[in-house]
Design an enzyme around this catalytic site. Structure first.
Site, PDB file in Angstrom:
ATOM      1  N   SER A  39      26.457 -83.859   7.146  1.00  0.00           N
ATOM      2  CA  SER A  39      25.458 -83.808   8.202  1.00  0.00           C
ATOM      3  C   SER A  39      24.080 -84.111   7.632  1.00  0.00           C
ATOM      4  CB  SER A  39      25.459 -82.413   8.834  1.00  0.00           C
ATOM      5  OG  SER A  39      24.761 -82.395  10.052  1.00  0.00           O
ATOM      6  N   PRO A  40      23.200 -84.748   8.411  1.00  0.00           N
ATOM      7  CA  PRO A  40      21.842 -85.002   7.910  1.00  0.00           C
ATOM      8  C   PRO A  40      21.137 -83.708   7.531  1.00  0.00           C
ATOM      9  CG  PRO A  40      22.270 -86.255   9.907  1.00  0.00           C
ATOM     10  CD  PRO A  40      23.412 -85.307   9.761  1.00  0.00           C
ATOM     11  N   CYS A  42      17.498 -82.506   5.777  1.00  0.00           N
ATOM     12  CA  CYS A  42      16.190 -82.859   5.221  1.00  0.00           C
ATOM     13  C   CYS A  42      16.033 -82.267   3.825  1.00  0.00           C
ATOM     14  CB  CYS A  42      15.075 -82.365   6.133  1.00  0.00           C
ATOM     15  SG  CYS A  42      14.933 -83.303   7.671  1.00  0.00           S
ATOM     16  N   GLN A 116      20.357 -91.452   9.491  1.00  0.00           N
ATOM     17  CA  GLN A 116      19.845 -90.920  10.750  1.00  0.00           C
ATOM     18  C   GLN A 116      18.409 -91.402  10.933  1.00  0.00           C
ATOM     19  OE1 GLN A 116      18.555 -86.719  11.373  1.00  0.00           O
ATOM     20  NE2 GLN A 116      20.282 -86.611  12.809  1.00  0.00           N
ATOM     21  N   TYR A 199      12.725 -82.743  18.575  1.00  0.00           N
ATOM     22  CA  TYR A 199      11.961 -83.897  18.140  1.00  0.00           C
ATOM     23  C   TYR A 199      11.805 -84.893  19.293  1.00  0.00           C
ATOM     24  CZ  TYR A 199      12.690 -81.617  13.683  1.00  0.00           C
ATOM     25  OH  TYR A 199      12.705 -80.684  12.671  1.00  0.00           O
ATOM     26  N   ARG A 247      22.768 -87.922  17.931  1.00  0.00           N
ATOM     27  CA  ARG A 247      22.767 -86.453  17.827  1.00  0.00           C
ATOM     28  C   ARG A 247      21.936 -85.887  18.969  1.00  0.00           C
ATOM     29  NH1 ARG A 247      22.106 -82.332  12.768  1.00  0.00           N
ATOM     30  NH2 ARG A 247      24.350 -82.709  12.812  1.00  0.00           N
TER      31      ARG A 247
END
Length: 373
Positions: A39-40, A42, A116, A199, A247
């Site tokens: 999964s992305p 950060c 992503q 976001y 997503r």
């Protein structure tokens, strides 16, 4: 280029034994060796958006560890679209070279590289998490202005964002498309559009953050317009042979917000536009919302979207045990399981899972001497 309509978004079918965690998955012309994806996550470790050796080791080790898909953290499509000054970026051609090196390594070790693409919207320009995630002023290394669908801050401590006008929205859409071109040049095989976690694109979707009265606000059709335009723009430049994911926050967990039924409706509309899979997360549109999290607490969203829309889904959220992940796939709740924190704790989780589930794991030859008999 083949017409999008020629691609039917059908559920994977398997003769005989039901699919399980180590059944390969084919999406368009891409084959995943199992149903485990990175999964992305950060890393807040870039300078001016550039990937570096940290990203090479972080992402490359998960490919060596047996994941089928290794996706980068959110890569900002514009510099002002970063969450923090340390975010990964893909807004200029200079970002391509290091990403290409990383993606080559991922593929050499049997995994599929993904990226992503993101814009942080009104949650941009903050400190890194280990320093408190507080909003940063320009004097502290942040930036202004901050953009959003409506001039409403994320919280009292965040700055007032500027409302994107229609020209500004068009520039954001173009930035996503340009980022997709760069991702293709770098060798990515999967793109995921980040439309979750409060976001920018999620801000357009949610009635809790979008108070516009023009064609990008109000009705469901209008609030989903920006995301649909991004998808359409990407499908003009992203090859028809390669998958496109989105997503979403499948629910805002708040009265008057985005709902699981909205997510089903969105998936139904995105499928014909060229979206192959919905990555079902949730929440983060407002800082005051509290949720009851627990093992697999977001899996029901993936199951609902998959069963009611006919679009493939990925499940996320406190999935930690091999048997738990295997159950998600075997019972048809999702087509793909994406792990985040568990893969931070153990990059070789897929190899351990294969052993526990008595499946053939993708052990690299260099590590075979450590494989249990």
């Amino acid at each position: 280029m083949q017409c999008i309509k020629c691609y039917k978004r059908r559920m994977p079918t398997h003769a005989g034994e039901p699919a399980h965690l180590f059944t390969p998955l084919e999406i368009r012309d891409v084959r995943l060796r199992n149903r485990i994806g990175v999964s992305p996550m950060c890393e807040y470790s870039s300078t001016d958006g550039y990937a570096n050796d940290w990203h090479f080791v972080h992402l490359g080790s998960r490919a060596v560890g047996g994941a089928a898909m290794v996706m980068t953290e959110a890569a900002a499509v514009l510099p002002e679209g970063r969450i923090s000054p340390q975010d990964l970026g893909i807004w200029e051609d200079g970002h391509i070279a290091m990403l290409a090196r990383i993606f080559r390594f991922i593929e050499e070790h049997g995994a599929v590289p993904g990226i992503q693409l993101a814009h942080a919207g009104r949650k941009a320009s903050t400190e890194v998490p280990w320093k408190g995630l507080k909003p940063l002023s320009e004097s502290e290394g942040g930036w202004r202005p901050i953009f959003a669908p409506s001039p409403v801050p994320f919280s009292e401590t965040y700055p007032m964002p500027e409302m994107l006008d229609q020209r500004g929205i068009a520039q954001v859409v173009e930035a996503f498309a340009n980022a997709a071109r760069r991702a293709l040049d770098a060798g990515a095989k999967i793109i995921e559009i980040h439309s979750a976690h409060g976001y920018l694109l999620h801000e357009f979707l949610s009635p809790l953050s979008n108070f516009r009265t023009d064609c990008y606000g109000g009705s469901f059709e209008n609030r989903t317009r920006a995301l649909c335009e991004v998808v359409q723009a990407l499908r003009l430049v992203w090859p028809q042979s390669l998958p496109l994911f989105v997503r979403i926050s499948a629910t805002d967990w708040a009265e008057g917000g985005w709902t699981p039924d909205d997510s089903v409706r969105l998936a139904t509309e995105l499928g014909p536009l060229g979206v192959d899979l919905i990555d079902c997360s949730s929440a983060a549109i407002l800082p005051t919302i509290r949720i009851q999290a627990g093992p697999g607490f977001q899996v029901p969203f993936a199951e609902k979207v998959r069963s009611e829309s006919g679009v493939m889904t990925a499940a996320v959220g406190m999935i930690t045990a091999p048997a738990q992940a295997d159950h998600v796939v075997r019972t048809g709740q999702a087509d793909l399981v994406l792990l985040a924190r568990e893969l931070l704790r153990d990059p070789y989780w897929p190899l351990r899972a294969a052993d526990e589930l008595k499946q053939d794991g993708p052990w690299p030859k260099q590590y075979l001497r450590a494989k249990r008999a």
